[in-house]
Design a protein around this motif. Structure first.
Motif, PDB file in Angstrom:
ATOM      1  N   VAL A  79       0.882  -1.222  -0.136  1.00  0.00           N
ATOM      2  CA  VAL A  79       0.028  -0.024   0.009  1.00  0.00           C
ATOM      3  C   VAL A  79       0.777   1.246   0.049  1.00  0.00           C
ATOM      4  N   GLU A  80       0.147   2.495  -0.415  1.00  0.00           N
ATOM      5  CA  GLU A  80       1.122   3.739  -0.549  1.00  0.00           C
ATOM      6  C   GLU A  80       0.947   4.300   0.826  1.00  0.00           C
ATOM      7  N   SER A  81       0.144   4.059   2.055  1.00  0.00           N
ATOM      8  CA  SER A  81      -0.007   4.835   3.203  1.00  0.00           C
ATOM      9  C   SER A  81      -0.593   3.752   4.144  1.00  0.00           C
ATOM     10  N   ALA A  82      -0.254   4.277   5.534  1.00  0.00           N
ATOM     11  CA  ALA A  82      -0.958   3.582   6.452  1.00  0.00           C
ATOM     12  C   ALA A  82      -1.171   4.693   7.614  1.00  0.00           C
ATOM     13  N   ALA A  83      -2.536   4.633   8.214  1.00  0.00           N
ATOM     14  CA  ALA A  83      -2.960   5.520   9.087  1.00  0.00           C
ATOM     15  C   ALA A  83      -2.955   4.924  10.493  1.00  0.00           C
ATOM     16  N   ALA A  84      -3.417   6.081  11.439  1.00  0.00           N
ATOM     17  CA  ALA A  84      -3.311   5.737  12.821  1.00  0.00           C
ATOM     18  C   ALA A  84      -4.296   4.459  13.155  1.00  0.00           C
ATOM     19  N   GLY A  85      -3.572   3.567  13.805  1.00  0.00           N
ATOM     20  CA  GLY A  85      -4.524   2.546  14.242  1.00  0.00           C
ATOM     21  C   GLY A  85      -4.305   1.179  13.445  1.00  0.00           C
ATOM     22  N   GLU A  86      -3.761   1.285  12.312  1.00  0.00           N
ATOM     23  CA  GLU A  86      -3.274   0.112  11.279  1.00  0.00           C
ATOM     24  C   GLU A  86      -2.307  -0.623  11.694  1.00  0.00           C
ATOM     25  N   ASP A  87      -2.102  -1.911  11.398  1.00  0.00           N
ATOM     26  CA  ASP A  87      -0.922  -2.585  11.530  1.00  0.00           C
ATOM     27  C   ASP A  87      -0.431  -2.913  10.299  1.00  0.00           C
ATOM     28  N   VAL A  88       1.166  -2.800  10.192  1.00  0.00           N
ATOM     29  CA  VAL A  88       1.559  -2.759   8.913  1.00  0.00           C
ATOM     30  C   VAL A  88       3.120  -3.494   9.322  1.00  0.00           C
ATOM     31  N   GLU A  89       3.758  -3.786   8.097  1.00  0.00           N
ATOM     32  CA  GLU A  89       5.088  -4.046   7.827  1.00  0.00           C
ATOM     33  C   GLU A  89       5.795  -3.081   7.242  1.00  0.00           C
ATOM     34  N   VAL A  90       6.793  -2.345   7.570  1.00  0.00           N
ATOM     35  CA  VAL A  90       7.355  -1.130   7.029  1.00  0.00           C
ATOM     36  C   VAL A  90       8.972  -1.827   6.640  1.00  0.00           C
ATOM     37  N   VAL A  91       9.227  -1.473   5.524  1.00  0.00           N
ATOM     38  CA  VAL A  91      10.588  -1.761   4.801  1.00  0.00           C
ATOM     39  C   VAL A  91      11.392  -0.332   4.822  1.00  0.00           C
ATOM     40  N   LEU A  92      12.523  -0.229   5.262  1.00  0.00           N
ATOM     41  CA  LEU A  92      13.227   1.163   5.051  1.00  0.00           C
ATOM     42  C   LEU A  92      14.415   0.842   4.321  1.00  0.00           C
ATOM     43  N   ASP A  93      15.385   1.770   3.718  1.00  0.00           N
ATOM     44  CA  ASP A  93      16.485   1.631   2.936  1.00  0.00           C
ATOM     45  C   ASP A  93      17.543   1.445   3.715  1.00  0.00           C
ATOM     46  N   ARG A  94      17.670   1.510   5.006  1.00  0.00           N
ATOM     47  CA  ARG A  94      18.304   1.254   6.027  1.00  0.00           C
ATOM     48  C   ARG A  94      17.861   1.278   7.219  1.00  0.00           C
ATOM     49  N   THR A  95      18.352   0.244   8.292  1.00  0.00           N
ATOM     50  CA  THR A  95      17.829   0.277   9.690  1.00  0.00           C
ATOM     51  C   THR A  95      18.865  -0.064  10.651  1.00  0.00           C
ATOM     52  N   PRO A  96      18.976   0.205  11.904  1.00  0.00           N
ATOM     53  CA  PRO A  96      19.512  -0.247  13.098  1.00  0.00           C
ATOM     54  C   PRO A  96      19.224  -1.511  13.648  1.00  0.00           C
ATOM     55  N   PHE A  97      17.715  -2.016  13.112  1.00  0.00           N
ATOM     56  CA  PHE A  97      17.111  -3.125  13.686  1.00  0.00           C
ATOM     57  C   PHE A  97      17.629  -4.451  13.266  1.00  0.00           C
ATOM     58  N   TYR A  98      17.635  -5.373  14.123  1.00  0.00           N
ATOM     59  CA  TYR A  98      18.113  -6.766  13.695  1.00  0.00           C
ATOM     60  C   TYR A  98      17.151  -7.536  13.406  1.00  0.00           C
ATOM     61  N   ALA A  99      16.806  -8.193  12.359  1.00  0.00           N
ATOM     62  CA  ALA A  99      15.806  -8.984  12.050  1.00  0.00           C
ATOM     63  C   ALA A  99      15.841 -10.510  12.584  1.00  0.00           C
ATOM     64  N   GLU A 100      14.798 -11.121  12.885  1.00  0.00           N
ATOM     65  CA  GLU A 100      14.984 -12.458  13.330  1.00  0.00           C
ATOM     66  C   GLU A 100      15.707 -13.316  12.390  1.00  0.00           C
ATOM     67  N   MET A 101      16.615 -13.936  13.102  1.00  0.00           N
ATOM     68  CA  MET A 101      17.484 -14.887  12.246  1.00  0.00           C
ATOM     69  C   MET A 101      18.377 -15.567  13.344  1.00  0.00           C
ATOM     70  N   GLY A 102      18.518 -16.892  12.756  1.00  0.00           N
ATOM     71  CA  GLY A 102      19.322 -17.804  13.843  1.00  0.00           C
ATOM     72  C   GLY A 102      19.034 -18.159  15.167  1.00  0.00           C
ATOM     73  N   GLY A 103      17.693 -18.008  15.474  1.00  0.00           N
ATOM     74  CA  GLY A 103      17.090 -18.168  16.548  1.00  0.00           C
ATOM     75  C   GLY A 103      16.926 -16.967  17.468  1.00  0.00           C
ATOM     76  N   GLN A 104      17.704 -15.958  17.180  1.00  0.00           N
ATOM     77  CA  GLN A 104      17.633 -14.626  17.865  1.00  0.00           C
ATOM     78  C   GLN A 104      16.264 -13.747  17.286  1.00  0.00           C
ATOM     79  N   GLN A 105      15.476 -13.526  18.241  1.00  0.00           N
ATOM     80  CA  GLN A 105      14.314 -12.612  18.175  1.00  0.00           C
ATOM     81  C   GLN A 105      14.510 -11.160  17.473  1.00  0.00           C
ATOM     82  N   GLY A 106      13.912 -10.669  16.820  1.00  0.00           N
ATOM     83  CA  GLY A 106      13.913  -9.500  16.192  1.00  0.00           C
ATOM     84  C   GLY A 106      13.924  -8.171  17.126  1.00  0.00           C
ATOM     85  N   ASP A 107      14.481  -7.092  16.749  1.00  0.00           N
ATOM     86  CA  ASP A 107      14.435  -5.965  17.564  1.00  0.00           C
ATOM     87  C   ASP A 107      13.050  -5.243  17.400  1.00  0.00           C
TER      88      ASP A 107
END
Length: 273
Positions: free
Chosen positions: A16-44
């Motif tokens: 989708v092009e946008s998400a408003a208050a109250g909505e649950d979404v997944e957001v992809v960024l061009d860069r991030t400090p967050f670690y995604a769930e891999m190798g048994g370690q939960q995501g940030d």
């Protein structure tokens, strides 16, 4: 980090092009400090924000190399192309790092106590505890469990450095790095060395820079999960302290019921029986 660009927003499996208050979404960024769930370690977890816009991130997933921030829009409207500040929950990340570093120390300790036949068969690293599955043919005795726990705590109390290096896979194998069975690796790998060679493993997860920061390591349970595979559950740091305090409180309560001093509880219980 500041200035991260929103590349995509996914709601209910659709872009989708946008998400408003109250909505649950997944957001992809061009860069991030967050670690995604891999190798048994939960995501940030953490927050994404911009002027008039705020999202609470509860988890981070890895979809074929794309880091998706699982988020709830709490204020405003987020649009594709917008610039946001991505701030991870540093305290939660700290708990994850403690438990992940302890998992590596546990693996090495099990090999030392039980033998080199021990290999990792799965793991889970959460902020609250760690779970480690390994190959072994029988129940661990109380003496073996104590020996494993003591070895891990020895490495923690020794304040050994935790060093991460990126190197060629052949160089890593020559250095004795342990690879997970069934995992596929490229030509370049990340190697985590703990305790100056005590534990050397292939790993892409987040870790502490010194073993001392793990805090107290405590094994809470050990049991079978499949034929030839056993599981250890354990805690570190503040969680271990909470377990110890809870156990001590139960000891005092039991002693009070039997009208005995804590140090005399066993003898008093045997008399009652």
């Amino acid at each position: 980090i500041e200035g991260a660009k929103v590349v995509a927003i996914v709601r209910n499996g659709e872009s989708v092009e946008s998400a408003a208050a109250g909505e649950d979404v997944e957001v992809v960024l061009d860069r991030t400090p967050f670690y995604a769930e891999m190798g048994g370690q939960q995501g940030d977890a953490g927050e994404l924000s911009a002027e008039g816009v705020a999202l609470t991130v509860s988890d981070t997933k890895n979809h074929n190399g794309l880091y998706a921030h699982v988020a709830h829009v709490t204020e405003g409207t987020l649009t594709v192309g917008a610039t946001v500040t991505a701030a991870l929950d540093a305290e939660r990340r700290g708990f994850l790092r403690r438990n992940h570093t302890a998992t590596h120390l546990l693996d090495a300790a099990l090999k030392q106590v039980l033998g080199e036949h021990v290999s990792q068969a799965g793991s889970l690293v959460t902020p609250e505890h760690l779970r480690f599955d390994f190959t072994h043919f029988e129940t661990l005795s109380s003496e073996q469990l104590k020996a494993v726990e003591d070895l891990v705590n020895q490495q923690i109390f020794a304040s050994k450095p935790v060093v991460t290096r990126v190197m060629g896979i052949d160089e890593a194998k020559a250095a004795g790095a342990v690879a997970l069975f069934g995992e596929k690796y490229g030509d370049t790998v990340r190697v985590v060395d703990m305790g100056e060679g005590y534990s050397v493993e292939f790993c892409g997860g987040t870790h502490l820079d010194n073993t001392a920061k793990v805090g107290v390591f405590h094994i809470s349970s050990e049991f079978s999960v499949a034929s030839g595979v056993r599981r250890i559950e354990a805690t570190t740091g503040r969680a271990s302290l909470a377990v110890m305090n809870r156990n001590q409180e139960m000891l005092f309560q039991a002693a009070a019921v039997l009208k005995a001093k804590p140090g005399e509880l066993r003898e008093k219980a045997e008399q009652v029986m």
